[in-house]
Every structure is written in structure tokens, then in C-alpha cells.
Design an enzyme around this catalytic site. Sequence first.
Site, PDB file in Angstrom:
ATOM      1  N   THR A 247       0.776  -1.214   0.000  1.00 41.64           N
ATOM      2  CA  THR A 247       0.000   0.000   0.000  1.00 41.64           C
ATOM      3  C   THR A 247       0.820   1.282   0.000  1.00 41.64           C
ATOM      4  OG1 THR A 247      -1.645  -1.182   1.294  1.00 41.64           O
ATOM      5  CG2 THR A 247      -1.843   1.189   1.224  1.00 41.64           C
TER       6      THR A 247
ATOM      7  N   ARG B 216      -9.356 -11.466  -3.331  1.00 43.41           N
ATOM      8  CA  ARG B 216      -9.208 -10.949  -1.968  1.00 43.41           C
ATOM      9  C   ARG B 216      -9.080  -9.435  -1.999  1.00 43.41           C
ATOM     10  NH1 ARG B 216      -4.968  -7.734   0.735  1.00 43.41           N
ATOM     11  NH2 ARG B 216      -5.226  -8.097   2.952  1.00 43.41           N
TER      12      ARG B 216
ATOM     13  N   GLY C 236      -8.412  -6.072   0.565  1.00 42.13           N
ATOM     14  CA  GLY C 236      -7.945  -5.674   1.891  1.00 42.13           C
ATOM     15  C   GLY C 236      -8.609  -4.399   2.365  1.00 42.13           C
ATOM     16  N   ASP C 237      -7.951  -3.705   3.267  1.00 45.23           N
ATOM     17  CA  ASP C 237      -8.552  -2.536   3.903  1.00 45.23           C
ATOM     18  C   ASP C 237      -8.467  -1.264   3.067  1.00 45.23           C
ATOM     19  OD1 ASP C 237      -5.706  -2.764   4.418  1.00 45.23           O
ATOM     20  OD2 ASP C 237      -5.926  -1.005   5.702  1.00 45.23           O
TER      21      ASP C 237
ATOM     22  N   GLY D 189      -0.704  -2.205   6.024  1.00 40.10           N
ATOM     23  CA  GLY D 189      -0.355  -3.305   6.913  1.00 40.10           C
ATOM     24  C   GLY D 189      -1.169  -4.535   6.624  1.00 40.10           C
TER      25      GLY D 189
ATOM     26  N   GLY E  76      -4.034  -6.160   6.186  1.00 42.17           N
ATOM     27  CA  GLY E  76      -5.334  -5.560   5.925  1.00 42.17           C
ATOM     28  C   GLY E  76      -6.482  -6.132   6.715  1.00 42.17           C
TER      29      GLY E  76
END
Lengths: 319, 319
Positions: A185, A213, A215-216, A237, A239
Site C-alpha cells: 500500500t 481478496r 484488503g482494507d 499493513g 489488511g
Amino acid sequence: MPAPVTLLVHGGAGTLTRANLSPAQELEYRDALGQALRAGQSLLLRGASAVDAVVAAVSVLEDCPLFNAGKGSVFTHEGRNEMDAAVMDGATGQAGAVAGVVSVRNPILAAQAVMQQSGHVLLIGQGAEAFAQSQGLAMEGPEYFHTAHRWQQLQAALAHQQVMLDHDGQHPQGQPEPIDRKFGTVGAVALDAHGHLAAATSTGGMTNKMFGRVGDSPLIGAGTYACDATAAVSATGSGEFFMRGVVAHDIAARMAYGGLSLAEATQATVRDKLDATGGRGGVIALDRHGHYQLAFNTEGMYRGVVQGQAEPQISIYRD
Amino acid sequence: MPAPVTLLVHGGAGTLTRANLSPAQELEYRDALGQALRAGQSLLLRGASAVDAVVAAVSVLEDCPLFNAGKGSVFTHEGRNEMDAAVMDGATGQAGAVAGVVSVRNPILAAQAVMQQSGHVLLIGQGAEAFAQSQGLAMEGPEYFHTAHRWQQLQAALAHQQVMLDHDGQHPQGQPEPIDRKFGTVGAVALDAHGHLAAATSTGGMTNKMFGRVGDSPLIGAGTYACDATAAVSATGSGEFFMRGVVAHDIAARMAYGGLSLAEATQATVRDKLDATGGRGGVIALDRHGHYQLAFNTEGMYRGVVQGQAEPQISIYRD
């Protein structure tokens, strides 16, 4: 006296130690982070919005093959590059995001277009691609996103049947270590001359990740959040921990409802939502007074800040 | 004395008035909500987990063609059914979600499998489909999700070039009104005999929606959130407002950091994050003491609650 225009960027967190990075590599990362900061700073000093500044800074990092976003995105298990990005405007509460895009050159521009043109907040997959194309954004084939070092990382991860983060294991021999730490990220937060905040995040996901998938990063409240009354936050990080902890919004909520300062809120969230659960990574956070935090619980985080007309300050390691 | 096992469900919010629903239709909805409540209640009374109870209740609503989830999902602009779902376990903070799935019979079961088997939180599109299939979940072709009344809604929306919600415009003539209000979704929250909370949400999205649009339902913190220390929340309504306001986590954060009760927190979030921004819809919320809220700012919300061994209580209209 108003707070000076401020811009923070991050380029991912992980097992970043001096032993893992050659002086030449370190210089390359510092150069790229400096370019991102100056791109946003120059806009902010001319009165541009915080949204335009974070999008510009993130675009620079997306175009740089060193970071796990845009051009430098890692490969999924199937050898694809699936990218996610989000932006939020603290002045209006508007937000836009894309997830699972494979041919948008700058996913952060697609997120901005979603925010400003679609009436929606999150578009995924082929729908997001079609929307980006309809907005006239630059599209690229897989060859644009194919960088040799990311391909080697995938081969190493496949050999060890492990998921890998982007910045782990860059030791001098150039052989990535197959460690299952899912960091990645790039991101930026900004305070503009009008007192408004914005946050932006972009990622290429995890090496050898499961197809589909997310993530955040593209999730408002998890990896990206901005509200003028509290803070602008961009995370990097592992996620899944940031999603379960709704980390970016958690920092803002501790300020809004608990009366904590930006620094207190950031430290409390890192402690309760990351340290306590085993989540690893970091956040950049900024309030409307120009107070800022670059917090992480990993060995290092590529990060930088610039305020007013000052020179960018860039750091990588913990010290 | 421990709090009684408790289960709340919702089946969407919108312009639900007695003038819009025939007595026969009302009975059908009441029947379905009662079935969902009894399915979860019977599990809870036998000591099952809150997660199992909310998944069971939501599965019943997914299987019912009346609700905009699973079998009754609305059509996108392209004539597809794209579904999203999420579940969160308040005891562990674990969560799972899927977005943009087209052939999973019960998206909530896929979300539960993501939570329990994938190591991830959110899987989207083809990756989510492949994962669900690998878990042995029932898959269906488009004909299973093709219901006549949803197809008519799409044709009406296409004719008027408008996005439609699922429960708006069900007036006696059976001709849906092409009103751009984007409500949908089914959901459940539960408190089990062990004092644990869970939340689950499932949706078929918006009629005539843009391909790839994802709303708040599958996003942890936006449409779905659960934490034993605060609350379990499932939302329904104009998803973009719930995403920008991070509504489900906002209720929990007001309790955790502001010391508000469940009722105070729910009312404050509906006021500040929905009423104040023009967002419409509702939430069901439950704390570990068995206090609960069924709050909405629309004309009505399909909703119900059951506590201990009592009979389910079901409501539709505001009064």
C-alpha cells in the site's frame, strides 16, 4: 494564524531494517517519496484542494515501480495484478473507491472519478474497469504492470506456498524471504489552505494472494477515512486486522466521541486494534490544526511529511 | 440474571405504508420474518452461537423471494443478480464477507466460510465464487435468481432510466414506482446464551444499478459490525450514506468512547450520519444486556424481534 498546508505520505510498512536495504535502494525510495511530497506540496501552495493533493501524491507513487500500487503491484496467485484504491474528502464526506481492477493505470484516479462522477462509493472488478474507461482514464495491458522483481517474488512465494508482503525480505542478496506478512500500500493525507482534509490509499494487494481478496485500502473507515472535524487517515499493513478494527474510522471516533487528541487517538487505536490483536502495519494521520502522526508497529515504514514551504522530511526505519 | 437470548431481523426499509401493501402481501412478509426469527431462536435456545443464529435467520430470508437477497435479488442494469453479504462474530472480532457474487445460493454462507476458512475478510467476484464452490456451497444458475417481479422492476426502471430500491413502490396495482431510493438488504443480530453477539447482512443491491457497484452490506463497519463490548449492528438503506458514515461502527464507537447507551448511540448515529446527510434507511442493534433498537427514518422497515422463549414480534410500519 492558520495551520500550514501539510502533506504526509507512506509507501508501505514491513521488515524494513538497514540490513535489508542497500544504501542505493534507500536513496531510490527516498527520491520517490520526495517526488510524491513535492507534487502534492506544490499543488497545496497554489491553493489546490486536499483531495487534489493526495491524489497527485498517490499517483506519483503508483507510477513508481518500487511501491506495491499501480505499476509496482505484486502478483496474485494466478499471476494477475489486482489493484484497489480509495479517496475521501473530509470537507464533504464524499468518498470513492475501486477494488479488483486490473488495467487502470492509476487506480487512485478511478477512485476519484467514482467519488465525483458515479453517485456511488465503491465499484469493483469489470464494472469498475468499464466505468474508468468511460471516464477517459488511461488503461494498460498486463505488460505495463509486469515488473521483474514482483514476478520473482511470486515465484518465490509459489515455491514456498506462502503469501508475501511487498516490503518484507528485501535483503541484499535480492532473494525475497517467503514470510507471511501482508503489508503493502501507498497513501497520503493532506490539509489544504482552506482548512480541509483528505485521505487517499492505493495498493496492489499481497503477493500470491487468493484471487478476489480485497484488503482494507479501498474500504472507507478501514484503510482510508477523512473528516474535517477529526482526522484524515491512510493505513498500510495486514489488511484483515485493519478491516476488523475499522482502524481509520476508529482513530476519528476516539477524537469525536472520546475527546482524545490526534496523537492520543492514533496511539490508542494502534495499541488496541493492532498490537492487541496481532495486526501489524502503520497509519499516517493528520488533523485540521496540522498536527500529524506517522505511527507503526513494524520495523519500518516508508514515510514522509512536508509542511508549508519547508523541505520534505523522509524516514524509513524506526529510529 | 443473564440476559435472555435475543434475535432481531430486518428485511429492508423504504416507502412502506399500509396503502402500498395489501393485507395478503403483509401476511406473506410477516410469515417470512417469523420463520427467520424462529429458525434463529430455536438454535439460540439450544445453546448455539450467535453467529450460527444470524446466519440461519439470514439464510431463511435469502431463500424467500420477497426480500432483496439471495433468491429475491434485484437485477442490475445488465440484467444480472450481483449479491453481497457479511457476517461478524462479536466474541472474536472475526469477520467474513463476499461481494459481487452471482451464483452462490446463500451468499451469507459464503461470508461465513470466508470468516472461518479463508484467513481473509472480503472476497469479491469470481474469486469469491471459486472459493464458495471449493467450500462445497450450493451454487445456482441465473434462472434460480430470476423472479418475475424483480424482472418487472428492472424493466420499469430501465424505461424510466432510474435506479430503484427494492421495497419502494409496491402499491396495489403491482406496478413499481420508478423512485430513486436505494434500499434493500436483509439482516440479523443476535445475543446467544454465552453472552456473545453477532451480526449478519445480505443484499441483492439496487435495481438497475451500475455493474460492479457495492453498497454497505458487505463492508465491516459500514453495514455490518459486532463487538461483544458494545453492539451488534446490521443496516439497510441508501448504502452510500452508510459507507461514508461508517454507520455500524459509529454506533459501537459512541458506546465505547462516548459512554452512550445502545439507544442513545443508535439515535445519535441515525440523526448525525443519516438524517443530517440525507441518507435513508434503518438499523437493528443489540447489546450484550439484551437491549435492542429497531431504528429507521423511512416510512417503514420490515423488522422483528424475539427474546427467550417468547413469540416473535413483527412490525412493518412506523406506528
